[in-house]
Enzyme design. Structure first.
Site, PDB file in Angstrom:
ATOM      1  N   ASP A 112       0.326  -0.715   0.257  1.00 49.22           N
ATOM      2  CA  ASP A 112      -0.067  -0.190   0.165  1.00 49.22           C
ATOM      3  C   ASP A 112       1.166   1.392  -0.075  1.00 49.22           C
ATOM      4  O   ASP A 112       2.161   1.288   0.153  1.00 49.22           O
ATOM      5  CB  ASP A 112      -1.060  -0.094   0.883  1.00 49.22           C
ATOM      6  CG  ASP A 112      -2.097   0.896   0.898  1.00 49.22           C
ATOM      7  OD1 ASP A 112      -2.433   1.757   0.195  1.00 49.22           O
ATOM      8  OD2 ASP A 112      -2.007   1.437   2.411  1.00 49.22           O
ATOM      9  N   ASP A 114      -0.435   5.099   1.379  1.00 46.79           N
ATOM     10  CA  ASP A 114      -0.565   6.189   2.774  1.00 46.79           C
ATOM     11  C   ASP A 114       0.291   4.989   3.621  1.00 46.79           C
ATOM     12  O   ASP A 114      -0.968   4.052   4.258  1.00 46.79           O
ATOM     13  CB  ASP A 114      -1.105   6.223   2.379  1.00 46.79           C
ATOM     14  CG  ASP A 114      -2.032   7.384   1.833  1.00 46.79           C
ATOM     15  OD1 ASP A 114      -1.114   8.268   1.446  1.00 46.79           O
ATOM     16  OD2 ASP A 114      -2.811   6.966   0.546  1.00 46.79           O
TER      17      ASP A 114
END
Length: 549
Positions: A112, A114
């Site tokens: 991922d 963030d």
């Protein structure tokens, strides 16, 4: 019949008079029997009384022994025992294992963006909070006074639950019970009696749990704080409100901040304020490439935001690389997780220069191309990457990790708070309070087992109050070492695991504070669950025996 009765009475009188001397002997014998019975009863009463006194003495001795144990412990509470100082420390940058993992079996690493690849400063929560409150006022017509709210970084933690029906913000333990010192209505902490009045019990049942919303990702800090501030404002202004509407509106505002791009633009406008540069991340990704591993990026964020952030964070260490994209075999943005894992949305190729999506079908992932949307089913068909050889890193337990876990991927949770919490747990002062709590808890258990409620003496009641006060003091001290409102993310005030720990245990094969912590482990390492593990492998249980000779 009457004459017969008369004769019987006369006959009886005669017999009594005729045998008066013999009867007198019988009377003497009967008197002796009565006197002996009376003496026996008195003796039994004395025995019972002695037994009662002996029983009371036994209880008094037990209470005195517990009091003595406590007095001895209190003297030792004045100084941290050397045995605590000698206890092993957990590694704040360690990888902690819930399910055995052989890294030599992993051929594909997914990430991922963030709070996984991207590290943010504490300023980001204030930005999200401010943008969300402006949306509430400007778009949803909340009172202008809400614009005066300020984000309070000391209030929320990750892993809280909001009750949409009752308006309470709470922390739960591993088994779904409300933390007695971690339940708030607005910004006011509820007492235990108030919690019991609202819920009837501390344990949240299945029906009540349906009305709870888990705040699990790193963006939840601003969301939890804004919910509590709105509720508090309505209470103080004596405005009627529905707790579910408050959640729906705040969540809508938070989602708007992300989807509209206002937070993204704010971050890229001042990256030094919000992003943390990270050369170690580049070392980790390069090491994986050198070992022949495949890498992919799967994020809900738009490409321009990811590109701006990665370029800033790695600009000092990229060197000969033209772009960070060369590190990845596949880059997927706007993936719409968690629907990505269950939907059948098609992939679209994104034109970086024109900011448009192509109309042609995606049946292969080409180098240096960016893809939008898509789904897990098509991803696996194109890549032929089998589940067990893939590990995915993410910070959101539900959006990032629950889907991959069910799909057969291995999962790694990135929990930035872990590093700080382990550092606190390693401190002698925390372990000292934990040991104090455990010994007081043991003494309370002994005290409660001494005698029934109806026979509890003043000495018992006095000791009970003293022990409860000492236990509460230790709980409060441990809690405030982490967070004054809710305590630790992974732990309850008593040092047991929280509901957040339960979710980590459920959906993360391994967990650590940053992806680059894998640099400290060889790519062929076998990561094993510790043999003596109870629930969470990074926890050290401090025994009360440390205060005993």
């Amino acid at each position: 019949m009457a004459s017969f009765r008369s004769r019987l009475v006369l006959s009886s009188s005669y017999l009594l008079r005729a045998n008066s001397s013999h009867y007198g002997n019988l009377e003497g014998l009967g008197g002796n029997i009565l006197r002996r019975c009376s003496t026996t009863v008195t003796s039994e009463q004395r025995v019972l009384k002695l037994e009662e006194e002996e029983g009371n003495q036994i209880w008094d001795d037990k209470i005195a022994n517990i009091q003595h144990e406590y007095d001895v412990a209190k003297r030792r509470f004045l100084k941290i025992p050397e045995t605590i100082k000698d206890m092993p420390r957990m590694d704040p940058k360690g990888i902690y294992v819930n399910k055995n993992l052989r890294l030599d079996d992993i051929q594909v690493y997914g990430f991922d963006y963030d709070y996984t690849l991207a590290h943010y400063s504490s300023n980001l929560q204030s930005l999200i909070y401010d943008l969300a409150k402006e949306y509430l006022v400007n778009e949803l017509r909340y009172p202008d006074s809400c614009l005066e709210f300020k984000y309070d970084h000391t209030f929320p933690i990750r892993g809280l639950y909001y009750d949409k029906s009752k308006g309470c913000l709470m922390k739960l333990d591993f088994f779904g019970s409300i933390e007695p010192d971690g339940c708030y209505f607005g910004r006011r902490k509820l007492s235990r009696s108030e919690i019991n009045n609202i819920y009837g019990t501390r344990h949240i049942g299945r029906e009540q749990a349906r009305g709870l919303v888990g705040l699990m990702d790193f963006f939840c800090f601003s969301e939890a704080c804004l919910i509590a501030d709105i509720v508090q404002h309505f209470v103080e202004a004596e405005l009627e409100f529905d707790a579910s509407y408050v959640y729906e509106d705040v969540n809508r505002a938070i989602q708007h901040v992300h989807r509209s791009g206002s937070a993204h633009r704010g971050i890229l406008a001042d990256p030094h304020k919000y992003l943390v540069k990270n050369g170690q991340l580049l070392r980790f990704l390069r090491m994986l490439r050198e070992k022949g591993k495949k890498l992919f990026l799967l994020t809900n964020s738009p490409y321009y935001f990811v590109d701006g952030g990665m370029s800033f964070m790695l600009e000092d260490s990229l060197g000969h690389l033209d772009s960070w994209r060369e590190l990845f075999d596949v880059v997927i943005a706007k993936a719409n997780k968690p629907e990505f894992y269950t939907s059948e949305h098609p992939f679209r190729c994104y034109d970086v220069e024109k900011d448009t999506l192509a109309f042609s079908k995606v049946d292969a992932f080409l180098p240096n191309k960016i893809y939008y949307h898509g789904c897990l089913k098509t991803f696996l068909q194109i890549t032929k990457w089998n589940g067990p050889e893939v590990i995915y890193f993410g910070d959101h337990l539900f959006s990032d990790l629950r889907g991959p876990s069910k799909a057969g991927w291995r999962t790694a949770a990135i929990i930035h708070e872990l590093e700080n919490e382990i550092q606190i747990q390693n401190e002698d002062s925390y372990r000292f309070e934990q040991a104090k709590f455990h010994i007081v808890q043991e003494l309370l258990g002994k005290l409660h087992a001494t005698l029934p409620n109806s026979e509890r003496s003043e000495a018992y009641k006095s000791l009970l109050v003293e022990l409860n006060d000492e236990r509460q003091k230790a709980r409060c001290t441990m809690k405030t070492m982490f967070n004054g409102s809710f305590g630790a993310t992974f732990l309850t005030d008593t040092g047991q695991e929280s509901a957040f720990s339960y979710n980590i245990h459920q959906f993360a094969d391994v967990y650590t504070s940053k992806p680059e912590n894998f640099l400290f482990y060889p790519p062929e390492a076998w990561l094993h669950v510790p043999y003596d593990i109870k629930i969470m492998p990074h926890h050290v249980k401090v025994s009360s025996n440390l205060f005993k000779i």
